[in-house]
Design a protein around this motif. Structure first.
Motif, PDB file in Angstrom:
ATOM      1  N   LEU A  33      42.841  44.420  54.285  1.00 43.87           N
ATOM      2  CA  LEU A  33      43.984  43.601  53.884  1.00 43.87           C
ATOM      3  C   LEU A  33      43.559  42.484  52.940  1.00 43.87           C
ATOM      4  N   GLN A  34      42.473  41.795  53.288  1.00 41.21           N
ATOM      5  CA  GLN A  34      42.029  40.700  52.425  1.00 41.21           C
ATOM      6  C   GLN A  34      41.562  41.221  51.073  1.00 41.21           C
ATOM      7  N   GLU A  35      40.804  42.315  51.087  1.00 48.99           N
ATOM      8  CA  GLU A  35      40.301  42.848  49.822  1.00 48.99           C
ATOM      9  C   GLU A  35      41.441  43.316  48.923  1.00 48.99           C
ATOM     10  N   GLN A  36      42.427  43.975  49.504  1.00 50.26           N
ATOM     11  CA  GLN A  36      43.582  44.386  48.714  1.00 50.26           C
ATOM     12  C   GLN A  36      44.324  43.170  48.160  1.00 50.26           C
ATOM     13  N   HIS A  37      44.426  42.135  48.984  1.00 56.29           N
ATOM     14  CA  HIS A  37      45.174  40.940  48.599  1.00 56.29           C
ATOM     15  C   HIS A  37      44.550  40.261  47.381  1.00 56.29           C
ATOM     16  N   VAL A  38      43.233  40.037  47.421  1.00 55.25           N
ATOM     17  CA  VAL A  38      42.604  39.288  46.328  1.00 55.25           C
ATOM     18  C   VAL A  38      42.530  40.106  45.040  1.00 55.25           C
ATOM     19  N   HIS A  39      42.777  41.420  45.131  1.00 55.36           N
ATOM     20  CA  HIS A  39      42.808  42.257  43.934  1.00 55.36           C
ATOM     21  C   HIS A  39      44.216  42.442  43.374  1.00 55.36           C
ATOM     22  N   THR A  40      45.228  41.955  44.087  1.00 55.57           N
ATOM     23  CA  THR A  40      46.606  42.204  43.641  1.00 55.57           C
ATOM     24  C   THR A  40      47.446  40.941  43.514  1.00 55.57           C
ATOM     25  N   VAL A  41      47.124  39.896  44.254  1.00 50.74           N
ATOM     26  CA  VAL A  41      47.912  38.652  44.231  1.00 50.74           C
ATOM     27  C   VAL A  41      47.053  37.547  43.621  1.00 50.74           C
ATOM     28  N   PRO A  42      47.425  37.034  42.463  1.00 52.08           N
ATOM     29  CA  PRO A  42      46.570  36.052  41.799  1.00 52.08           C
ATOM     30  C   PRO A  42      46.658  34.654  42.418  1.00 52.08           C
ATOM     31  N   TYR A  43      45.561  33.945  42.304  1.00 51.40           N
ATOM     32  CA  TYR A  43      45.580  32.500  42.507  1.00 51.40           C
ATOM     33  C   TYR A  43      46.172  31.898  41.233  1.00 51.40           C
ATOM     34  N   GLU A  44      47.152  31.010  41.370  1.00 43.92           N
ATOM     35  CA  GLU A  44      47.730  30.387  40.181  1.00 43.92           C
ATOM     36  C   GLU A  44      48.469  29.108  40.546  1.00 43.92           C
ATOM     37  N   ASN A  45      48.425  28.153  39.619  1.00 49.76           N
ATOM     38  CA  ASN A  45      49.098  26.863  39.808  1.00 49.76           C
ATOM     39  C   ASN A  45      50.186  26.651  38.775  1.00 49.76           C
TER      40      ASN A  45
END
Length: 260
Positions: A33-45
């Motif tokens: 779940l975490q690996e999929q998340h960091v590859h699909t949902v960007p960090y952004e401000n």
């Protein structure tokens, strides 16, 4: 009156991050779940930069991140990821952390949201809110254990002054990433610090655009108006020449489509 959180469905969230595996309370599933998340949902401000007020309410975060296919920063991403994990049956505790990486004014402020996940008699630190340079999988909470993830190595150590410290092996030395103490926090505990991150003159979050996501062979980042595409063979940088090119690049490299 019904609680709007009760009307949210985890399945679109799982589709958003591309998770198609079994729903089993296990360390393997948590890592996936975490690996999929960091590859699909960007960090952004980008909302902060565009003066769009943030909300840490779960329905709002679900709409932004799942429905609108946006990203967020740690207080948004880990709040919603924590909700997903709890809905899937994981035991989750929310912690405040001090973020040390690249911090010149130390000791670092408490301005990071971290998740602790209990699975049987093991505990893991899960975090999808660091960006492209954060751990791609959860880290087992074991003092001094070196944990290799691809070409990156992390460890968690206990310190007297700051509790647990996450360190990364970088340039032949251990460098601090974030620290935390094991005091459980409630959702409302993060609101004040998130407000500071949005509006304080000293905040590093409201000066320039910061976007980051992991990719199959590296990561994509934005620093202000410069795009950096890191791959195994090097880095490609470019600056869009106008707002339309900038918007197109955001969508191409991060899947972000900003509202008009």
């Amino acid at each position: 009156m019904s609680n709007p959180i009760n009307n949210l469905d985890v399945n679109p969230y799982l589709e958003r991050i591309g998770y198609t595996g079994p729903i089993v309370n296990s360390a393997y599933m948590l890592a996936r779940l975490q690996e999929q998340h960091v590859h699909t949902v960007p960090y952004e401000n980008l909302d902060i930069i565009n003066h769009v007020p943030l909300s840490l309410d779960i329905p709002h975060l679900y709409n932004k991140i799942v429905t609108q296919h946006r990203g967020g920063y740690c207080f948004e991403l880990n709040a919603l990821f924590g909700w997903l994990l709890q809905e899937l049956g994981f035991k989750v505790t929310h912690y405040f952390g001090r973020f040390w990486r690249d911090e010149t004014d130390t000791p670092a402020k408490r301005r990071h949201h971290i998740l602790l996940v209990d699975i049987g008699d093991q505990q893991y630190i899960a975090d999808v809110g660091v960006g492209g340079a954060g751990p791609r999988q959860p880290l087992e909470l074991v003092d001094g254990l070196e944990q290799v993830q691809g070409n990156e190595t992390f460890r968690l150590i206990q310190t007297e002054a700051y509790g647990w410290m996450l360190e990364e092996w970088k340039k032949e030395a251990w460098e601090p990433v974030f620290s935390f103490t094991q005091e459980p926090n409630l959702p409302q505990d993060f609101i004040t610090t998130s407000f500071w991150c949005e509006f304080a003159p000293e905040s590093p979050f409201n000066k320039t655009a910061r976007v980051s996501i992991r990719t199959a062979d590296g990561r994509n980042t934005v620093d202000d108006d410069e795009f950096r595409i890191y791959k195994s063979h090097g880095v490609h940088t470019f600056k869009p020449v106008n707002s339309q090119e900038y918007a197109n690049a955001l969508y191409t490299y991060f899947g972000i489509k900003m509202p008009n």
